[in-house]
Design an enzyme around this catalytic site. Sequence first.
Site, PDB file in Angstrom:
ATOM      1  CE  LYS A  35      -0.518  -0.564   4.939  1.00 45.72           C
ATOM      2  NZ  LYS A  35      -1.054  -1.260   5.805  1.00 45.72           N
ATOM      3  CE1 TYR A 257      14.708  30.890   5.852  1.00 42.97           C
ATOM      4  CE2 TYR A 257      15.026  28.848   5.519  1.00 42.97           C
ATOM      5  CZ  TYR A 257      14.718  29.878   5.126  1.00 42.97           C
ATOM      6  OH  TYR A 257      14.475  29.428   3.651  1.00 42.97           O
TER       7      TYR A 257
HETATM    8  C1  LIG Z   1      -0.292  -1.682   7.323  1.00 43.99           C
HETATM    9  C2  LIG Z   1      -1.131  -3.475   7.487  1.00 43.99           C
HETATM   10  C3  LIG Z   1      -0.370  -4.812   7.438  1.00 43.99           C
HETATM   11  C4  LIG Z   1       1.279  -4.612   7.429  1.00 43.99           C
HETATM   12  O1  LIG Z   1       2.371  -4.031   8.164  1.00 43.99           O
HETATM   13  P1  LIG Z   1       3.740  -3.830   9.114  1.00 43.99           P
HETATM   14  O2  LIG Z   1       4.306  -3.662  10.269  1.00 43.99           O
HETATM   15  O3  LIG Z   1       3.805  -2.919   7.977  1.00 43.99           O
HETATM   16  O4  LIG Z   1       4.041  -5.471   8.504  1.00 43.99           O
HETATM   17  C5  LIG Z   1      -0.934  -6.049   7.759  1.00 43.99           C
HETATM   18  N1  LIG Z   1      -1.804  -6.183   7.809  1.00 43.99           N
HETATM   19  C6  LIG Z   1      -2.435  -4.149   8.091  1.00 43.99           C
HETATM   20  C7  LIG Z   1      -4.429  -4.612   7.871  1.00 43.99           C
HETATM   21  C8  LIG Z   1      -2.621  -3.469   7.228  1.00 43.99           C
HETATM   22  O5  LIG Z   1      -3.360  -2.060   7.208  1.00 43.99           O
END
Ligand SMILES: *Cc1c(COP(=O)(O)O)cnc(C)c1O
Length: 360
Positions: A35, A257
């Site tokens: 994702k 800054y």
């Molecule tokens: C993002 C996600 C994962 C993966 O989690 P990680 O901590 O990156 O391994 C697994 N399951 C769901 C439902 C997620 O949203």
Amino acid sequence: MTRAAWAEISTTALRHNLQRVRKAAPHSRIVSIIKANGYGHGSVRVARALADSDAFGVASIDEALELRAAGIKPPVLLLEGIFEANEVTIAQRENFLITVHHDAQIEMLESSGLKRPNAAHVWVKLDTGMHRLGYPPGKFSSAVRRLQSCDAVAPDFVVSSHLARADDRGSDATQNQIALFEQTVSGLNRPRSLANSAGVLAWPATHFEWVRPGIMLYGISPFVDSVGTDEGLQPVMTVKSKLIAVNHVSRGDSVGYGATWQCPEDMPVGVVAFGYGDGYPRHAPSGTPVLVNGIRVPMIGRVSMDMITVDLRTQPGARVGDFVTLWGDGLPVEEVARAAQTIGYELVCNIKPRVRIVET
Ligand SMILES: *Cc1c(COP(=O)(O)O)cnc(C)c1O
């Protein structure tokens, strides 16, 4: 000369890390989570490198369609399911696995007009304590029954839940989630999925039939007390730039800054062509480590949009054009993230489009 700000993405490291998942969870099938553009690494690039994953996981149908447009064939799990009724038929046609966590989604399935055998494949989500997505245990079996009697839903559903505290190896919250999950779904005799990366690495009892690793595929530790290499992982993203100026600044003069950093003595200060407009964390404080020619130096002063400044007192020979690593190979992103009071996940996701990607 183009501006020197690039991210090297190691497909060899990606494949190594997938093997690390297989070694940790040898009896489970793997949904590689890609994702948010593959956690900033490029979802299509990651999917190609990890082509022998059993499925991919994304946040929305748009992310899933991007994979299909690039010719990626395995099933794609929609982690938040569908958002609108018209997504049902697209998901069925494209072999997307629909997470169902809410009655509004069951209604969309019921009114879709799809019929077995051309039915949609679903993953029904149980809330075991995260209190984000999923049916509470008391409503789970009625949701399942409703799906089982829906002609638009294939009978081969999977049951899933998500861990809230698996990154804390000492917490009994995970034991409780495992127990509640097993107890609630045991009678169904369906494939189960609970583990994220922390579950894969630290909680074998969460592996079940499907694991869902994300962050570990990118070589980053899900735990607060370790970095990826401690877990047998290899960093995938290495972010690089160059020194574009070396200035000699006098004792008492300030840098950047807000004049937040004052030189305690006459000293060389390097300017690196990488700032928050590239994805460097703006809240990284003075002292955050940076590699110049492979050697650690402290970042000093405030992070600008296009630049940061570094203390070169230990590197008096450093010159314009010398190589700088912001994180990755030789400097764990977890360390930079901790200095900036965030997590590696956020840093890699934040790499901006103007940073050139170089596959290695
Ligand atoms: C993002 C996600 C994962 C993966 O989690 P990680 O901590 O990156 O391994 C697994 N399951 C769901 C439902 C997620 O949203």
